[in-house]
Structure formats: structure tokens, C-alpha cells
Design an enzyme around this catalytic site. Structure first.
Site, PDB file in Angstrom:
ATOM      1  N   GLU A 277       3.908  -0.035  -4.054  1.00  0.00           N
ATOM      2  CA  GLU A 277       2.507  -0.459  -4.067  1.00  0.00           C
ATOM      3  C   GLU A 277       1.731   0.234  -2.950  1.00  0.00           C
ATOM      4  OE1 GLU A 277       5.027  -4.241  -4.938  1.00  0.00           O
ATOM      5  OE2 GLU A 277       5.236  -2.385  -3.817  1.00  0.00           O
TER       6      GLU A 277
ATOM      7  N   HIS B  37       6.649   0.955   0.469  1.00  0.00           N
ATOM      8  CA  HIS B  37       6.859   0.333  -0.828  1.00  0.00           C
ATOM      9  C   HIS B  37       6.028   1.059  -1.886  1.00  0.00           C
ATOM     10  CE1 HIS B  37       8.371  -3.759   0.864  1.00  0.00           C
ATOM     11  NE2 HIS B  37       9.120  -2.725   1.226  1.00  0.00           N
TER      12      HIS B  37
END
Length: 152
Positions: free
Chosen positions: A80, A78
Site C-alpha cells: 500500500e 508495504h
């Protein structure tokens, strides 16, 4: 020309970062900021050196896995996670930083956010993961939904 607020500026940068995403289902960008300086960026995509989902196809798509479920069935990281990993790779502390992301974090990212010492998350789009919201609240992470015209 109207000068953007800091939140608008950093979210616009995250939106540009998302354009590098190689995910076939959702393009997400994230940036880590401290003292109004960008520390690291990340977008969702396969680990360095691996074939991208746009090249090999999407297993989650083939299996009809709904958003917010079975995150382990994906070859990509992801946005993040990639931002945190890039900071770590280059020896940059993200403690006490703010994460700007185009999508609300999932449970996996929420746990990494807490352990990385990130203190605030500003997200643009909601993501269907109630447990992530609960974990971020329990971890005392300030979470704000981005709205144009806001400034933190």
C-alpha cells in the site's frame, strides 16, 4: 468464458503485482483505482536501489517478530505504501480512489490511506491488526473483504 466483475478484475491485477514482492514472509500486492482506471501499483519490498530481503535475509524472521507487530523492524515498504509513493512520484492524485490489496492494511498503511484521501479499501486476506481496523473506521474509510463474485 465468464467475464470477471470489476472487483474480481482489480483483485486479480493486485495478485499479479504481488508476484513481484521480494519479501520472504508474505507477498502482497496493491493497486489504486479511480473511475475504473488503475492509477498506481505497489508490492512489498525494499526501497528503490536497496538490496532486497531475499538477498540480505529477513531481520523480522531472525528476531521471530510475529505478523502485525513491530513494523519498523523491516527494510521493506508495504504494498500500500509503495502504491501511494509511486502515485506521488509521478504526480498522480489518489484522492477519492479505491485501494485493492491482497492483505488487509496494517496501522501504518491505514494512516497513510486516510491522509492520501483514499475512500475505500478492498482486501483479500485478513491481517492481525485491530488498531488498523479501528483507525480506518474512525477515518470513515469504507472497508470490504473481497469475495469472488462480488462487485462494487
Amino acid at each position: 468464458m465468464t467475464r470477471p466483475s470489476w472487483d474480481e478484475y482489480f483483485m486479480e491485477v493486485a495478485e499479479v503485482v504481488a508476484k513481484r514482492s521480494t519479501c520472504r514472509r508474505r507477498q502482497v500486492g496493491a493497486i489504486l483505482v479511480k473511475d475504473k482506471r488503475i492509477l498506481a501499483t505497489g508490492y512489498n519490498g525494499a526501497p528503490t536501489g536497496l538490496l532486497h530481503c531475499e538477498e540480505v535475509g529477513c531481520l523480522r524472521e531472525r528476531m521471530a517478530v510475529p505478523p502485525g507487530e513491530r513494523h519498523e523492524i523491516c527494510r521493506a515498504l508495504h504494498a500500500e505504501q509503495n502504491a501511494i509513493a509511486q502515485a506521488a512520484r509521478h504526480g498522480i492524485s489518489v484522492k477519492d480512489s479505491i485501494l485493492y490489496t491482497t492483505a488487509e492494511p496494517c496501522i501504518m498503511c491505514a494512516k497513510m490511506i486516510i491522509n492520501a484521501g483514499i475512500v475505500k479499501v478492498v482486501y483479500r486476506d485478513r491481517y492481525p491488526d485491530d488498531l488498523a481496523r479501528q483507525i480506518l473506521t474512525e477515518g470513515h474509510i469504507k472497508v470490504e473483504e473481497f469475495r469472488r463474485g462480488m462487485d462494487g
